[in-house]
Design a protein around this motif. Structure first.
Motif, short mmCIF file in Angstrom:
data_model
loop_
_atom_site.label_atom_id
_atom_site.label_comp_id
_atom_site.label_asym_id
_atom_site.label_seq_id
_atom_site.Cartn_x
_atom_site.Cartn_y
_atom_site.Cartn_z
N ASP A 156 16.42 10.37 6.72
CA ASP A 156 16.07 8.90 6.11
C ASP A 156 14.73 8.20 6.41
OD1 ASP A 156 18.43 8.77 4.92
OD2 ASP A 156 19.49 7.38 6.09
N PHE B 18 11.62 9.27 4.55
CA PHE B 18 11.48 8.81 3.22
C PHE B 18 12.10 7.33 2.95
CE2 PHE B 18 12.62 13.46 3.15
CZ PHE B 18 11.19 13.95 2.54
N PRO B 19 11.51 6.49 3.84
CA PRO B 19 12.02 5.12 3.64
C PRO B 19 12.06 4.32 2.62
CG PRO B 19 10.08 5.14 4.92
CD PRO B 19 10.26 6.40 4.59
N ASP B 20 11.10 4.62 1.60
CA ASP B 20 11.06 3.67 0.52
C ASP B 20 11.80 4.33 -0.95
OD1 ASP B 20 9.27 2.35 1.95
OD2 ASP B 20 7.71 3.63 1.76
N ASP B 21 12.63 5.00 -0.68
CA ASP B 21 13.12 5.77 -1.82
C ASP B 21 14.39 4.98 -2.40
OD1 ASP B 21 11.40 7.96 -1.70
OD2 ASP B 21 13.11 9.27 -0.92
N GLY B 22 14.96 4.05 -1.53
CA GLY B 22 16.03 3.19 -2.10
C GLY B 22 16.03 2.49 -3.51
N PRO B 23 14.81 1.89 -3.69
CA PRO B 23 14.80 1.25 -5.14
C PRO B 23 14.86 2.45 -6.27
CG PRO B 23 13.26 0.14 -3.82
CD PRO B 23 13.84 1.29 -2.90
N ARG C 59 22.31 8.21 0.47
CA ARG C 59 21.15 6.95 0.11
C ARG C 59 21.78 6.59 -1.18
NH1 ARG C 59 15.40 9.69 0.70
NH2 ARG C 59 16.50 11.39 0.13
N ASP D 284 6.32 9.26 -10.31
CA ASP D 284 7.31 8.46 -9.24
C ASP D 284 8.63 8.65 -9.72
OD1 ASP D 284 7.30 7.06 -11.75
OD2 ASP D 284 7.14 5.15 -10.95
N ARG D 285 9.06 9.64 -10.49
CA ARG D 285 10.54 9.79 -10.72
C ARG D 285 10.64 11.08 -11.54
NH1 ARG D 285 14.04 5.24 -13.26
NH2 ARG D 285 14.77 6.72 -14.54
N PRO E 50 13.26 11.29 -6.48
CA PRO E 50 12.41 9.99 -6.59
C PRO E 50 10.80 10.15 -6.74
CG PRO E 50 13.25 10.69 -4.27
CD PRO E 50 13.85 11.51 -5.04
#
Length: 199
Positions: free
Chosen positions: A20, A23-28, A54, A189-190, A145
């Motif tokens: 985690d 890759f801390p910015d993957d939540g959104p 996640r 970005d995805r 992501p």
């Protein structure tokens, strides 16, 4: 990395503790992909290869308190991290191979698989197993992501058309496995593929 289940376990097991943090910015991005799946309130969804979980909070929010969320992963260390992060409160966690799910035929409304497709030992057979546990008309979301080109660059490779995630390869693979692709997105970005269970 090999897609042999033992090698997959070794690879992810040794990286689970700081996964985690890497890759801390993957939540959104996870939340957006879950929203695109359009899960029904009260629905039943599997996060196949859930890793540290996640996606589990977003999946729980989508189906609500009356729904069912299952997180399945092959690697015990990843599930341990999901528990440490408190994500087990959003789902039932199963230590199992998605190639042999302990679920009844047609038990699920949907399957969410983040980063899953490239780690399947037998993609056609494994996608058929996912189709088995989803009701006809149910959905599959294959997500990452970042897109194919960005992921290849991260690993110091060039993107190639023989990549399993390339649309010309993935569409017929899904069709032969009981799925009909309805959406394909491959942007920096995805990466998101949505498919519907035939039958």
């Amino acid at each position: 990395m090999s897609d042999d289940p033992t090698h997959v376990q070794e690879f992810f097991g040794s990286r689970a503790a700081d996964w985690d943090a890497r890759f801390p910015d993957d939540g959104p991005a996870y939340a957006a992909a879950v929203a695109d799946l359009g899960l029904p309130l009260g629905g039943t969804v599997l996060d196949a290869g859930c890793g540290t979980g996640r996606a589990l909070p977003a999946l729980r929010e989508a189906v609500g308190p009356g729904g069912t969320v299952i997180g399945a992963d092959l690697t015990p260390e990843m599930l341990d991290e999901a528990v440490r992060a408190g994500r087990d409160t959003s789902a039932t966690l199963l230590l199992t191979d998605v190639a042999r799910l302990p679920l009844c035929d047609g038990a699920l409304d949907s399957v969410f698989g983040a980063g899953l497709i490239s780690h399947l030992a037998d993609p056609a057979e494994n996608l058929r197993e996912l189709a088995r546990v989803v009701r006809p008309g149910g959905q599959l979301a294959l997500f990452h992501p970042i897109g194919r080109a960005a992921l290849a660059a991260r690993h110091g490779r060039q993107i190639t058309e023989d990549d399993l995630r390339a649309e010309p390869r993935l569409r017929p693979l899904l069709a032969a496995s009981g799925w009909r692709m309805v959406r394909y997105v491959d942007e920096d970005d995805r990466f998101l593929v949505l498919a519907v269970r035939e039958g």
